[in-house]
Design a protein around this motif. Sequence first.
Motif, PDB file in Angstrom:
ATOM      1  N   PHE A  22       0.841  -1.186   0.000  1.00 22.50           N
ATOM      2  CA  PHE A  22       0.000   0.000   0.000  1.00 22.50           C
ATOM      3  C   PHE A  22       0.875   1.235   0.000  1.00 22.50           C
ATOM      4  N   ALA A  23       0.276   2.347  -0.379  1.00 25.02           N
ATOM      5  CA  ALA A  23       0.889   3.665  -0.235  1.00 25.02           C
ATOM      6  C   ALA A  23      -0.230   4.645   0.089  1.00 25.02           C
ATOM      7  N   THR A  24      -0.057   5.417   1.160  1.00 26.47           N
ATOM      8  CA  THR A  24      -1.094   6.355   1.596  1.00 26.47           C
ATOM      9  C   THR A  24      -0.483   7.724   1.868  1.00 26.47           C
ATOM     10  N   ILE A  25      -1.353   8.711   1.935  1.00 15.00           N
ATOM     11  CA  ILE A  25      -0.934  10.077   2.212  1.00 15.00           C
ATOM     12  C   ILE A  25      -0.966  10.327   3.710  1.00 15.00           C
ATOM     13  N   SER A  26       0.109  10.940   4.207  1.00 13.15           N
ATOM     14  CA  SER A  26       0.187  11.347   5.608  1.00 13.15           C
ATOM     15  C   SER A  26       0.351  12.870   5.646  1.00 13.15           C
ATOM     16  N   GLY A  27       0.815  13.407   6.756  1.00 12.08           N
ATOM     17  CA  GLY A  27       1.095  14.834   6.853  1.00 12.08           C
ATOM     18  C   GLY A  27      -0.157  15.692   6.828  1.00 12.08           C
ATOM     19  N   ALA A  28       0.014  16.951   6.408  1.00 17.81           N
ATOM     20  CA  ALA A  28      -1.062  17.937   6.500  1.00 17.81           C
ATOM     21  C   ALA A  28      -2.307  17.536   5.719  1.00 17.81           C
ATOM     22  N   HIS A  29      -2.141  16.836   4.599  1.00 20.54           N
ATOM     23  CA  HIS A  29      -3.316  16.404   3.831  1.00 20.54           C
ATOM     24  C   HIS A  29      -4.159  15.422   4.652  1.00 20.54           C
ATOM     25  N   LEU A  30      -3.515  14.492   5.325  1.00 19.24           N
ATOM     26  CA  LEU A  30      -4.228  13.541   6.172  1.00 19.24           C
ATOM     27  C   LEU A  30      -4.822  14.240   7.386  1.00 19.24           C
ATOM     28  N   TYR A  31      -4.109  15.208   7.930  1.00 15.91           N
ATOM     29  CA  TYR A  31      -4.536  15.859   9.167  1.00 15.91           C
ATOM     30  C   TYR A  31      -5.652  16.871   8.954  1.00 15.91           C
ATOM     31  N   GLY A  32      -5.970  17.167   7.686  1.00 16.57           N
ATOM     32  CA  GLY A  32      -7.107  18.020   7.413  1.00 16.57           C
ATOM     33  C   GLY A  32      -6.807  19.492   7.297  1.00 16.57           C
TER      34      GLY A  32
END
Length: 253
Positions: A22-32
Motif C-alpha cells: 500500500f501507499a497512503t498520504i500522511s502529513g497535513a493532507h491527512l490531518y485536514g
Amino acid sequence: MRFELPTPFQRILSKEPYPLLFATISGAHLYGFPSADSDYDLRGVHILPLKEVIGLQTGSETREISTEQEGIELDLVTHDVKKFMGLLLKRNGYVLEQLYSPLMVATSPEHDALKEIATRCITRHHSHHYLGFAQTQWRLFTKESPARVKPLLYVFRVLLTGIHLMQTGEIEANLRHLNEKFQLTYIPDLIAQKTSGPERAVIKEGDQVFFEGEYRRLLQKLENASQSSILPDSPSAGADLHDLLVNIRLAAC
C-alpha cells in the motif's frame, strides 16, 4: 478514498523497484489542514522478493525519496512488509496512521488483511507515542518567534488523536473530524489561518498563554484517558501477522 497525486509524482511512484502493498498520504493532507504549498508526505509498504530476504545480498528495508516539482515537495518513505509489521507490534502511532489513512494512492487485498489484523496491535501504551509527540511539537512551537500556526495545529492534532484512540480504539488523524467530537472553538480559526495562507502563517500576538493552557489541559486529558482506557496492555496479533507475512513472501516468489 482514492487520492490522486500530481502526475509527476505518480511517475516517480510508478518507477519504484518493488511492488507496493500500500501507499497512503500522511502529513497535513491527512490531518485536514493542507496549505496550497504543503508537501506531499507519502508513506507505504513495499514487498521484497524472497531472494532478497533469504540471500546474502538483501534488499532495502526502508526506501526514501525526496524530490521537488514546481515548488512542491514529495517525501516518499516505504518499509519492507516485515519491518512494518515489527513496527506495528511496538507502541508506534505513526505506522497505524499510515496503515489506516483513508487517502490511498495504492492498495491491495493484503492491505485490507493487514488493516484487519492490526486492530489487535493497538494498546493503551500507544498513549506514550502521542504524549511524546505532543511535547516535541509544543517545544517546536514555543522556540520560534513569531510562533507559527502549523506546529500548534500539530500539537492539538496529536493530542486529540491520542485521546480519541484511548477512548475508542480507533485511529482518526484528521483534525477537522476529531473536532466534530471535541468541539474546540479555536480549531476552525487555526485551520483557516493555516489553509488560507502560506506554511509560515503565525498566530496572533498574545494568544500563546491561552494556547499553553489548552495544551496542558489536553495533555492531562490524554494521560487520564490512557489510565482509564480499556485497551489491552499488549498486542495479540503476532501469530496472524506471521502467517500473513509468510503468505506475502511466498506469493512474491
